[in-house]
Design a protein around this motif. Structure first.
Motif, PDB file in Angstrom:
ATOM      1  N   TYR A  37      39.549  52.212  81.685  1.00  0.00           N
ATOM      2  CA  TYR A  37      39.983  53.275  82.587  1.00  0.00           C
ATOM      3  C   TYR A  37      41.482  53.149  82.824  1.00  0.00           C
ATOM      4  O   TYR A  37      42.039  52.050  82.846  1.00  0.00           O
ATOM      5  CB  TYR A  37      39.271  53.176  83.947  1.00  0.00           C
ATOM      6  N   GLN A  39      44.476  54.156  85.622  1.00  0.00           N
ATOM      7  CA  GLN A  39      44.671  54.543  87.017  1.00  0.00           C
ATOM      8  C   GLN A  39      46.157  54.789  87.282  1.00  0.00           C
ATOM      9  O   GLN A  39      46.927  53.846  87.480  1.00  0.00           O
ATOM     10  CB  GLN A  39      44.127  53.481  87.970  1.00  0.00           C
ATOM     11  N   SER A  42      48.480  58.088  91.429  1.00  0.00           N
ATOM     12  CA  SER A  42      47.693  58.997  92.276  1.00  0.00           C
ATOM     13  C   SER A  42      46.370  58.373  92.717  1.00  0.00           C
ATOM     14  O   SER A  42      45.751  58.829  93.675  1.00  0.00           O
ATOM     15  CB  SER A  42      47.417  60.305  91.534  1.00  0.00           C
ATOM     16  N   GLY A  43      45.914  57.346  92.002  1.00  0.00           N
ATOM     17  CA  GLY A  43      44.715  56.623  92.423  1.00  0.00           C
ATOM     18  C   GLY A  43      43.450  56.949  91.663  1.00  0.00           C
ATOM     19  O   GLY A  43      42.508  56.161  91.682  1.00  0.00           O
ATOM     20  N   GLU A  44      43.398  58.088  90.993  1.00  0.00           N
ATOM     21  CA  GLU A  44      42.176  58.462  90.294  1.00  0.00           C
ATOM     22  C   GLU A  44      41.939  57.563  89.084  1.00  0.00           C
ATOM     23  O   GLU A  44      42.866  57.195  88.380  1.00  0.00           O
ATOM     24  CB  GLU A  44      42.294  59.910  89.825  1.00  0.00           C
ATOM     25  N   MET A  45      40.699  57.183  88.854  1.00  0.00           N
ATOM     26  CA  MET A  45      40.325  56.392  87.686  1.00  0.00           C
ATOM     27  C   MET A  45      39.951  57.358  86.563  1.00  0.00           C
ATOM     28  O   MET A  45      39.004  58.127  86.685  1.00  0.00           O
ATOM     29  CB  MET A  45      39.125  55.495  88.001  1.00  0.00           C
ATOM     30  N   PHE A  47      38.648  57.939  82.795  1.00  0.00           N
ATOM     31  CA  PHE A  47      37.905  57.319  81.699  1.00  0.00           C
ATOM     32  C   PHE A  47      38.647  57.531  80.388  1.00  0.00           C
ATOM     33  O   PHE A  47      39.078  58.638  80.065  1.00  0.00           O
ATOM     34  CB  PHE A  47      36.506  57.933  81.623  1.00  0.00           C
ATOM     35  N   PHE A  91      42.314  49.346  83.464  1.00  0.00           N
ATOM     36  CA  PHE A  91      41.217  48.452  83.820  1.00  0.00           C
ATOM     37  C   PHE A  91      40.162  48.447  82.729  1.00  0.00           C
ATOM     38  O   PHE A  91      39.742  49.501  82.234  1.00  0.00           O
ATOM     39  CB  PHE A  91      40.557  48.904  85.133  1.00  0.00           C
ATOM     40  N   PHE A 106      34.656  45.428  87.068  1.00  0.00           N
ATOM     41  CA  PHE A 106      36.014  45.658  86.589  1.00  0.00           C
ATOM     42  C   PHE A 106      36.808  44.359  86.522  1.00  0.00           C
ATOM     43  O   PHE A 106      36.577  43.425  87.296  1.00  0.00           O
ATOM     44  CB  PHE A 106      36.755  46.607  87.536  1.00  0.00           C
ATOM     45  N   GLY A 107      37.784  44.331  85.623  1.00  0.00           N
ATOM     46  CA  GLY A 107      38.777  43.279  85.609  1.00  0.00           C
ATOM     47  C   GLY A 107      39.869  43.572  86.634  1.00  0.00           C
ATOM     48  O   GLY A 107      39.808  44.574  87.360  1.00  0.00           O
ATOM     49  N   GLN A 108      40.878  42.707  86.682  1.00  0.00           N
ATOM     50  CA  GLN A 108      41.929  42.863  87.680  1.00  0.00           C
ATOM     51  C   GLN A 108      43.012  43.842  87.265  1.00  0.00           C
ATOM     52  O   GLN A 108      43.875  44.194  88.059  1.00  0.00           O
ATOM     53  CB  GLN A 108      42.552  41.508  87.999  1.00  0.00           C
TER      54      GLN A 108
END
Lengths: 116, 113
Positions: A37, A39, A42-45, A47, A91, A106-108
């Motif tokens: 993903y 990001q 804006s914050g939206e994940m 795909f 991510f 999720f990973g970091q």
């Protein structure tokens, strides 16, 4: 133990170069799915790409490809011909189990910066 | 359909207050998920609904947290007696059936002061 490990906190790449973002995973399941993903600020994940554990071919979606090495438990994202708009957090995530499994781990993340 | 919608986008609240967030999934999606993302971390799973049934809850979802999806459409996430540690981005996602991808909303950023 971490199920998803992204070892690169930050990456800096020149525009138009290819970039590889690393992801290793840990699972004892035979059936699982791997996701990437994006990001933006804006914050939206968003795909990007999916690889199933039984898929024999590496997944590709436009400029994105997933380098899946099952024996090494590695699922690296390759972005070809990077663009300024690719600057974002990336991510890697895993869904364990087959039918009915719903939770993503999720990973970091890796912060990718594309320089002009 | 414009995707997954979350409201509000930002919320600042005083410690001890209750807050409620709303998520409107893609209309034909029967599955809805809540995740929490703290600064510098990846999202962490909180809970999951299939239609109106809450099928899984994370240990992260303490007694102060409650989520509902009363008619199998929109969902609410309520946090009671907020604490500073609740400050995070709360992300909602939806999907239809077994899926290869989830559609996420833009999140609600909560700041507890």
């Amino acid at each position: 133990a971490q199920k998803i490990t992204q070892t690169q906190p930050g990456m800096f790449v020149q525009e138009k170069e290819a970039v590889t973002l690393d992801c290793t995973y840990d699972t004892s399941d035979q059936s699982y799915g791997l996701f990437w993903y994006k990001q933006p600020s804006s914050g939206e994940m968003i795909f990007l790409i999916y690889q199933g554990s039984y898929d024999e071919q590496n997944a590709t979606e436009g400029r994105y490809s997933l380098n899946f090495q099952k024996a090494r438990k590695s699922a690296n994202l390759v972005i070809s011909a990077s663009q300024l708009g690719d600057s974002a957090m990336y991510f890697c995530a895993m869904r364990e189990g087959g039918q009915g499994a719903q939770k993503l781990v999720f990973g970091q993340g890796t912060r990718l910066t594309i320089n002009p | 359909d414009t995707g997954v919608s979350q409201d509000p986008r930002h919320k600042i609240t005083k410690r001890g207050q209750n807050v409620t967030f709303r998520c409107d999934p893609i209309s034909e999606h029967n599955r809805l998920y809540w995740y929490r993302q703290t600064l510098g971390q990846g999202p962490e799973f909180l809970t999951y609904f299939q239609n109106e049934a809450q099928l899984e809850k994370s240990r992260l979802l303490s007694d102060r947290f409650s989520a509902e999806r009363p008619k199998g459409s929109f969902s609410t996430l309520e946090i009671q007696r907020t604490e500073q540690g609740d400050s995070a981005m709360y992300l909602c996602a939806s999907s239809f059936g077994q899926t290869y991808g989830y559609t996420f909303g833009s999140g609600t950023r909560l700041t507890v002061v």
